[in-house]
Each structure stands twice: as C-alpha cells, then as structure tokens.
Design an enzyme around this catalytic site. Structure first.
Site, PDB file in Angstrom:
ATOM      1  N   LYS B  76       0.104  -2.998  13.745  1.00 11.91           N
ATOM      2  CA  LYS B  76       1.227  -2.068  13.647  1.00 11.91           C
ATOM      3  C   LYS B  76       2.194  -2.396  14.780  1.00 11.91           C
ATOM      4  O   LYS B  76       1.754  -2.677  15.904  1.00 11.91           O
ATOM      5  CB  LYS B  76       0.700  -0.637  13.767  1.00 11.91           C
ATOM      6  CG  LYS B  76       1.766   0.439  13.602  1.00 11.91           C
ATOM      7  CD  LYS B  76       1.163   1.843  13.682  1.00 11.91           C
ATOM      8  CE  LYS B  76       2.210   2.915  13.429  1.00 11.91           C
ATOM      9  NZ  LYS B  76       1.638   4.283  13.499  1.00 11.91           N
ATOM     10  N   SER B 151       2.767   7.388   9.577  1.00 10.19           N
ATOM     11  CA  SER B 151       3.702   6.376  10.008  1.00 10.19           C
ATOM     12  C   SER B 151       3.191   4.942   9.855  1.00 10.19           C
ATOM     13  O   SER B 151       4.006   4.010   9.855  1.00 10.19           O
ATOM     14  CB  SER B 151       4.102   6.608  11.463  1.00 10.19           C
ATOM     15  OG  SER B 151       3.006   6.386  12.317  1.00 10.19           O
ATOM     16  N   SER B 175      -1.198   9.692  10.920  1.00  8.85           N
ATOM     17  CA  SER B 175      -0.499   8.433  10.652  1.00  8.85           C
ATOM     18  C   SER B 175      -1.377   7.238  10.285  1.00  8.85           C
ATOM     19  O   SER B 175      -0.853   6.212   9.858  1.00  8.85           O
ATOM     20  CB  SER B 175       0.373   8.059  11.849  1.00  8.85           C
ATOM     21  OG  SER B 175       1.559   8.789  11.829  1.00  8.85           O
TER      22      SER B 175
END
Lengths: 95, 483
Positions: B76, B151, B175
């Site tokens: 990420k 997210s 997330s």
C-alpha cells in the site's frame, strides 16, 4: 449543529488550510452534518467514565538518553522544496 | 501460476518448479495487461522487482529461503519505501521519494519478498471507497462499476484480480477489512501494537495498524509471521513474543464459543448479506463451534466516536505537511502563512480537508471537553463492551460491511453515508482488537465478507477459525471473470 462560514474560516485558519471560497458552501454543509452525527454522543451519560486515550493500557516506554540516529541531513534535504547551505528556505519572517 | 496461493507459490519456488524471475515476470505482465482497467497500482517497480527476484532465486538455490523468499508483493502506498515514490494517494506527496524504509517494508525485504510496486489508496487512508485518491478511483474487479472499498482499495483489487498474490494494507477504521470484504479476499487487522507503525504514514496514531491482504487465511498467517514483532522505533509497539501463526491453523473448532452481537444484525444490515452471514455461521456450527447471542450495547456510538478521535489525531499528524521540508509547495508564496495555507490547500483533497477541519474544531479551545474528551470516554465504554463479551466467548462473528460493494459515485456526495460503510469495523480499532474479513458468499455477483473479531493478541485463533472455514467452503477460490 449548524456551522457558520465564520466557524469554518476560523478552523481553517487554525489548521493553516487554504479554502477556496467556491468550496465554502459544501464545507459548511458537510461539516455540519458530520457534527450532527458526532452529537449522538451527547445522549450518553459519561460522568463517571475514565477517558481512554490509547487502546492498550501500557506505560510509555523510555530509552536511555543516547544518540542513536546518524546525520542524514543531505539525504533529507534532497527532497525539500527549497534549501540553501544546509538550511530550509521560507519567505522572510522578519523585516 | 497466478492462481496459486502464497503457500503454493513458496513450495513451487523451493521445489524448482519455477523461478522467482519467471513468477515475477508473470505478475508484471498481468499488471501491464489489467491495471489500465483497474488502476490498482500508483507505481509499478519492474526493475527493482526483477533485481529482487534474481537475488531471491540465488537465496533459494543456497537453501536459505524463508516461506516468503521470491514471492511477489505489493505495498500500500502508505508504507515508506526507500528510493521509491511514497504518495499516500495524495498530491501533497506526489513528489515524495522516501529516504527510508518502513519497518514492515524492511522486515519483508529481509524475508526475501519481491516488490512489484505500490498500490492505490484513499488519500492519506481517509475513505471507504478509494474515490478520494489523487490518482483516481480503483475499480472493483468483480464489477468495474463498483468501488473496491477503502482505504486499502488498490491492495484489495490487485489481490482479487491476482495481479499480486499478496499486498500490505493498513486499517484505521476498517481499511483492510472493508475492501477485503468488497473484493472477496482475506484481510487481517492485527491487535494494535502488533505490527510496527514506523514508516507507515500516520493518519490516526491510536488506531492505525498494518496487516496482510491475501486470498487465504493460511497466506495471511505466513505474511503476518514476517510482519509482526516489537520495534523500538514505534513508541506504541508491544514487546511480546510473536507466535508461529501457521502452527494452529488446523486446530479443531470443537467447543469454540462464537458470539453473534445482536447489534450487528439489525435493520442497518442488507438482508441478503445477512443471509450469507447466517449461512456461514451454520458452517461454523457444523465445524463444532457453539453459537451464542451477545450484546455490544454501545455499537451505535462507534461511528460518532471515531469521527472525533480519528480527525483529531489526523489534524495533529497532518500538520507536518507544511510545504517546507518535503511534499508539495505552492508557487511564489507571499509570506510564511501564505506558504502554509496555499501549500496545504493545494496539496490536500476535499476529504482530507474535511477531517483536518473536523479534528481542529474538536480540539479547539472551548470544544475539547464536549468532543475529544467525551469521545475518549465513550471509547472506554465501547472497549468495555468487548471486554465483558470475551469473558463468555472466544470469538465474535458478524458481517464486515452492511452491504456489498456500492457503485462508484453512489456515496461520495454525502460523507456521512460513506462513513456508515464502516459501522461494523470501527469498534475493533477503537478497542485495539484483532479482526479478520474472509469471503463468505455473493449477493448480486458481488462478494460478501464475514468478520471475525478476536481478543487481544489472539490472531492465531482468528486465523485458525478462518482457515477451518476455508477448508469447508470455496468462496475464497472464486475468481472475477475477465481477470
């Protein structure tokens, strides 16, 4: 709770956040509705409840006061917007 | 090769069925072919990947391989990666080449993973749909009209489309788990403090926790083994031995007590999603678990409390982006205040601005007690609900999200309706508990996620329960068509 434009301007100034005047109505609407959501907390009596700052109740760890980091100024300043002679440059603060 | 799990790929590499270079090329080709559609990567690093793959092949040959040596991996874009752009999904950091590695990144590097690139995400991890990214929306591979969740939406979409066998994620209010649910993969948020936060760009420091996003629970255990552990550079890292998370995957669930919080099955839950969750609970009964109804009476307060605590911490953390030391700087500032205001005003998107303003408001003079202190007190009540529940049960089960993936554009006009997507995930962050989402069916061809929440540091039990479920169901083996 309904916020006024002056509330948003004050908060944006405290956060040093430039807000485009065209976006102001949207921010007033959205922040007011977030505050309405948050205000659901008021229905609960929390008089005798201890605030919880951290999910795991442990004492802050301390370490010996020794130098552990090496000087990496050049590497860090290589990604800065504006530097000169090892200093970060900003607009003049004092005349 | 791309259909194999991390466990299978590791075995294949060590048996010499294929090399890491071959494997890496195969995944890079898949990214090249499919990511124009999905937009799940912000940065792809083919040269680095192939270099790391050759090194991994040498290490395998020398019999020095770990279970992750030579396995392609995507981070990420919130994890700092030395020499590689680390944007956090923001214009603010579009030009930020990290001068150091996050602890998670260096740990996985030493285990021998191959970095394919950095995945797309909501800006500064603030969002539940990946629509707040400066780099554009990510598409859900199950239906490209749908959001992947957020997210960690890029990581979830990339794993679901098998553009990478595994990705890292971070979870502040759901997330990792919510995008895992919406994309039909497995995502684990460990106990707060289990995985180092050093070099993981901070959003809300008392809630943020990194974890693995994989196709199976077995893979999540393998990756967590390399991610978890004490880090003296993270002031809230927990100094506690790391067990072998792969060791208890096959433990019997006979007599395991699973609590179903009645508040997680109320009118807010889509009824078809509820049916899929009920069916998965029946599987657990067949596996020998005992199902108990429980109550977490303060559940309805989790979202309101979170939207004080998280923005307050965010407004503090994001004050470091000032246009002076790194990141975006506005053109020709008139004075220092203009430099701060315009650099931040131009660098941050709308959702980030909203949360900075909300947090600043909650912390400002005259409002602190009414908002921040009040929220910290309710956080205690929410945490106590779990403490009481775990006196009687071993695990909590319920839906990860109230519905399957919603359409792109459906909720981004109304922040509060977006916030409610995390209604079942946020409480675990407020309490600091570990939780996992695993695939548990489909509704209108979009995946459903089952959430399991465990007691502190009981990741092994969570992974075992998830693995046992994946032995008797095959939801985790379904693939989105066209990818």
């Amino acid at each position: 709770m309904s916020l006024q434009q002056s509330d948003i301007e004050k908060v944006a100034h405290l956060a040093r956040l430039g807000i485009d005047p065209a976006d102001m109505p949207e921010h007033i609407k959205n922040l007011s509705s977030i505050l309405d959501l948050v205000d659901q907390m008021n229905a609960v009596d929390t008089e005798s409840v201890m605030p919880m700052a951290h999910p795991v109740d442990t004492a802050q760890r301390l370490r010996p006061d020794e130098v552990t980091e090496t000087d990496q100024r050049e590497q860090f300043q290589a990604i800065a917007p504006q530097v000169e002679a090892g200093l970060y440059l900003v607009p003049k603060v004092m005349e | 090769m791309h259909d194999k799990t991390v466990a299978q790929l590791g075995a294949g590499l060590r048996n010499g069925e294929f090399s890491s270079v071959e494997l890496t090329r195969a995944f890079l080709e898949r990214i090249e072919k499919h990511d124009k559609t999905l937009n799940s990567f912000i940065t792809v690093t083919p040269e680095l990947a192939l270099e790391q793959a050759s090194a991994a092949d040498a290490r395998i040959k020398a019999n020095e391989a770990t279970p992750l040596t030579g396995i392609p991996f995507a981070h990420k874009d919130i994890f700092c990666t030395q020499g590689i752009r680390t944007s956090c999904g923001s214009k603010m950091l579009d030009n930020f080449i990290s001068p150091y590695d996050a602890t998670v990144v260096s740990q996985l590097k030493s285990a021998g993973i191959v970095t394919l690139g950095k995945t797309n995400m909501d800006e500064f991890a603030m969002g539940s749909s990946n629509e707040t990214s400066y780099y554009g929306t990510v598409k859900n591979p199950w239906d490209t009209n749908a959001v992947p969740g957020g997210s960690s939406g890029g990581s979830a979409a990339a794993v679901a489309a098998r553009l990478t066998p595994v990705a890292s994620g971070t979870d502040t209010g759901g997330s990792i788990r919510q995008p895992a649910a919406l994309c039909g993969i497995t995502g684990l948020k460990p106990t707060y403090g289990r995985v180092s936060r050093y070099g993981m760009i901070a959003f809300a420091s008392s809630l943020d926790q990194g974890g693995p996003m994989t196709r199976t629970a077995e893979d999540a255990a393998i990756v967590l083994n390399a991610m978890a552990g004490f880090d003296e550079r993270d002031s809230t890292s927990i100094d506690k031995p790391v067990p072998d998370y792969s060791a208890h995957l096959n433990d019997s669930l006979e007599g395991l007590k699973i609590g179903l919080p009645k508040e997680y099955f109320d009118e807010g839950l889509d009824s078809a999603v509820g049916d899929a969750i009920d069916a998965s609970i029946k599987e657990y009964q067949k596996l020998g678990a005992e199902i108990v109804e429980i109550s977490l009476p303060n559940t309805h307060l989790a979202v309101p409390t979170y939207y004080v605590v998280a923005p307050a911490e965010c407004s503090t953390n994001l004050s470091r982006f000032d246009g002076v030391r790194y990141g975006h700087r506005c053109d020709s500032p008139k004075n220092l205040e203009d430099l701060y205001k315009r650099s931040r005003g131009e660098g941050f998107g709308d959702e980030v601005k909203r949360r900075i303003m909300m947090g600043t408001y909650a912390l400002s003079s005259g409002y602190y007690d009414a908002y921040y202190l009040k929220a910290q007190k309710i956080r205690r009540l929410i945490s106590d609900d779990f403490r009481k529940a775990f006196e009687k049960i071993d695990l909590i089960a319920g839906p990860t999200a109230p519905s399957v993936a919603f359409n792109i554009g459906e909720k981004n006009e109304d922040p509060v309706s977006m916030y409610l997507s995390d209604i079942y995930t946020i409480a675990a962050n407020l309490a600091g508990l570990p939780a996992i989402s695993i695939p548990a069916g489909f509704v209108t061809d979009r995946p459903v996620g089952l959430q399991l929440i465990g007691n502190y540091f009981e990741e092994a039990r969570l992974l075992g329960a998830a693995h046992q479920y994946q032995q008797v169901t095959d939801w985790h083996n379904h693939h989105p068509e066209g990818f």
